[in-house]
Design an enzyme around this catalytic site. Structure first.
Site, PDB file in Angstrom:
ATOM      1  N   ASP A  81     -10.233  -8.337   8.460  1.00  0.00           N
ATOM      2  CA  ASP A  81     -11.598  -8.414   7.934  1.00  0.00           C
ATOM      3  C   ASP A  81     -12.132  -9.835   8.029  1.00  0.00           C
ATOM      4  O   ASP A  81     -13.315 -10.053   8.307  1.00  0.00           O
ATOM      5  CB  ASP A  81     -11.638  -7.958   6.466  1.00  0.00           C
ATOM      6  CG  ASP A  81     -12.141  -6.530   6.321  1.00  0.00           C
ATOM      7  OD1 ASP A  81     -11.794  -5.698   7.191  1.00  0.00           O
ATOM      8  OD2 ASP A  81     -12.872  -6.246   5.357  1.00  0.00           O
ATOM      9  N   TYR A 109       0.822  -1.206   0.000  1.00  0.00           N
ATOM     10  CA  TYR A 109       0.000   0.000   0.000  1.00  0.00           C
ATOM     11  C   TYR A 109       0.865   1.268   0.000  1.00  0.00           C
ATOM     12  O   TYR A 109       0.415   2.330   0.392  1.00  0.00           O
ATOM     13  CB  TYR A 109      -0.926   0.029   1.221  1.00  0.00           C
ATOM     14  CG  TYR A 109      -2.047  -0.988   1.179  1.00  0.00           C
ATOM     15  CD1 TYR A 109      -2.348  -1.680   0.020  1.00  0.00           C
ATOM     16  CD2 TYR A 109      -2.817  -1.245   2.301  1.00  0.00           C
ATOM     17  CE1 TYR A 109      -3.370  -2.609  -0.017  1.00  0.00           C
ATOM     18  CE2 TYR A 109      -3.847  -2.166   2.276  1.00  0.00           C
ATOM     19  CZ  TYR A 109      -4.125  -2.849   1.115  1.00  0.00           C
ATOM     20  OH  TYR A 109      -5.144  -3.759   1.084  1.00  0.00           O
ATOM     21  N   LYS A 134       4.788 -14.001   5.031  1.00  0.00           N
ATOM     22  CA  LYS A 134       4.963 -14.991   3.968  1.00  0.00           C
ATOM     23  C   LYS A 134       6.430 -14.922   3.518  1.00  0.00           C
ATOM     24  O   LYS A 134       6.746 -14.752   2.334  1.00  0.00           O
ATOM     25  CB  LYS A 134       3.982 -14.658   2.824  1.00  0.00           C
ATOM     26  CG  LYS A 134       3.873 -15.706   1.761  1.00  0.00           C
ATOM     27  CD  LYS A 134       2.986 -16.883   2.110  1.00  0.00           C
ATOM     28  CE  LYS A 134       2.972 -17.869   0.966  1.00  0.00           C
ATOM     29  NZ  LYS A 134       2.301 -19.141   1.284  1.00  0.00           N
ATOM     30  N   ASP A 147      -1.053 -17.613   4.837  1.00  0.00           N
ATOM     31  CA  ASP A 147      -2.092 -18.491   4.283  1.00  0.00           C
ATOM     32  C   ASP A 147      -2.530 -19.525   5.319  1.00  0.00           C
ATOM     33  O   ASP A 147      -3.725 -19.768   5.519  1.00  0.00           O
ATOM     34  CB  ASP A 147      -1.620 -19.158   2.982  1.00  0.00           C
ATOM     35  CG  ASP A 147      -0.208 -19.711   3.062  1.00  0.00           C
ATOM     36  OD1 ASP A 147       0.488 -19.469   4.077  1.00  0.00           O
ATOM     37  OD2 ASP A 147       0.213 -20.392   2.108  1.00  0.00           O
ATOM     38  N   ASP A 205      -4.806  -6.073   6.724  1.00  0.00           N
ATOM     39  CA  ASP A 205      -6.073  -5.584   6.188  1.00  0.00           C
ATOM     40  C   ASP A 205      -7.015  -6.752   5.927  1.00  0.00           C
ATOM     41  O   ASP A 205      -8.154  -6.791   6.402  1.00  0.00           O
ATOM     42  CB  ASP A 205      -5.778  -4.812   4.892  1.00  0.00           C
ATOM     43  CG  ASP A 205      -6.970  -4.033   4.383  1.00  0.00           C
ATOM     44  OD1 ASP A 205      -7.951  -3.877   5.142  1.00  0.00           O
ATOM     45  OD2 ASP A 205      -6.911  -3.566   3.232  1.00  0.00           O
TER      46      ASP A 205
END
Ligand code: ATP
Ligand code: MG
Length: 323
Positions: free
Chosen positions: A224, A120, A164, A196, A220
């Site tokens: 959620d 981002y 990751k 993951d 993010d």
């Protein structure tokens, strides 16, 4: 010591839930001064600017900001506001409260999400008709800063580092190394979870996690996902923390489908206000506000999103009575 709180309602139900949360804060009789600023769609229509300079300055100069939501102009408002408070970490609790219909009622997590870089960071390019690229930015300094904050936040407990680094060896590797090194220096236990694998494990058994420290995009998405586990957006607060400043906002948006009717659930914003209190050092009052929300959740009244028929005012008054 007096604290100055910038209050920015924004659009939609922001104009209903922010006054409700301010009422709750005022009922505590603390030395808080509230100063209002305008931002959002309506301001853009009137002035051409979604976030007037004076509102930016108000947030930058305040001790903390309470923000509602902005509609179409959301990105033009919240991104500069997070910049105004120089926020380096986004705190997102995901806690299932008793009496609320949650997929995983045992969920009680807090995400500490890096808030300035990762994918981002804004470095995107169109290189040809066929090709676009994105530069992922990870610095040791921002990762260490997040980790320092996390070590203080967990107050003697450990935390999980989600990344990751097995694939993104340089960027997530740098992030992981910095966070683990800082935690080691502070004697804080960490366990590493690949992002993951985390997504699956948190759905199957959220109780194995408490505090999760992660890069921007992972935080993010995964926070959620956790919101889904605890019954959706309606009750979720969040905080953006900077060195000398901070901004608190409900996770939900302007809810245009119910805006103007006075029926929005004020609890996500009241819980955001509780985080604000904690940030300013009023930890006892913060706990009292959260407990009052929990009691009202258990005993009613409730707004329609939680299956009740009470309006915003009734729920707000019930929280204040509980306090
Ligand atoms: P935005 O673009 O501003 O995010 P949205 O249409 O995505 O608007 P959200 O605010 O994200 O709407 O809300 C999604 C759904 O959840 C809507 O149906 C909304 O009515 C409901 N909702 C969100 N917040 C609340 C709340 N505080 N009380 C009751 N319902 C809510
Ligand atoms: Mg939305």
């Amino acid at each position: 010591m007096s604290h100055r709180i910038a209050v920015i309602e924004g659009d939609g139900i922001g104009q209903e839930v922010i006054p409700a949360a301010v009422e709750v804060l005022e009922s505590l009789d603390l030395d808080l001064e509230f100063v209002e600023g305008d931002a959002g769609d309506a301001v853009k229509e009137a002035t051409g600017e979604a976030l007037p300079q004076e509102t930016y300055d108000l947030a930058a100069d305040a001790d903390a900001t309470l923000f509602g939501a902005a509609g179409e102009t959301a990105a033009d408002v919240i991104l500069p506001l997070r910049d105004a408070v120089d926020s380096f970490v986004n705190i997102r609790p995901a806690k299932a409260y008793p009496g609320v219909n949650a997929v995983r009622p045992e969920t009680d997590l807090v995400f500490l999400r890096e808030n300035t870089e990762g994918v981002y960071s804004g470095h995107e390019d169109d290189l040809s008709d066929d090709l676009s690229t994105l530069t992922r930015v990870v610095t040791t300094s921002a990762s260490e800063k997040l980790a320092e904050f996390a070590c203080e936040y967990v107050d003697g407990e450990g935390f999980s580092v989600v990344h990751k680094a097995n694939v993104m060896r340089k960027t997530d590797g740098r992030f992981r190394d910095a966070v683990v090194r800082v935690a080691d220096d502070h004697g804080v236990d960490t366990d590493e979870v690949l992002m993951d694998a985390f997504a699956t494990r948190v759905c199957l058994d959220p109780e194995q996690f408490d505090t999760i420290v992660c890069p921007n995009l992972a935080g993010d998405v995964l926070s959620d996902l956790a919101a889904g586990l605890v019954g959706g957006l309606g009750l979720l607060p969040s905080a953006n923390i900077g060195d000398d400043n901070a901004l608190f906002e409900p996770v939900h948006g302007t809810a245009p489908d119910i805006a103007g009717e006075g029926v929005a659930n004020p609890m996500a914003t009241v819980l955001s206000a509780a985080m604000l209190l904690n940030h300013l050092g009023y930890s006892e009052e913060s706990d009292r506000v959260e407990t009052a929300v929990e009691t009202v959740l258990a005993e009613g009244p409730r707004t329609a999103d939680l299956g009740g028929d009470a309006d915003t005012d009734e729920v707000t008054q019930a929280i204040i009575d509980e306090l």
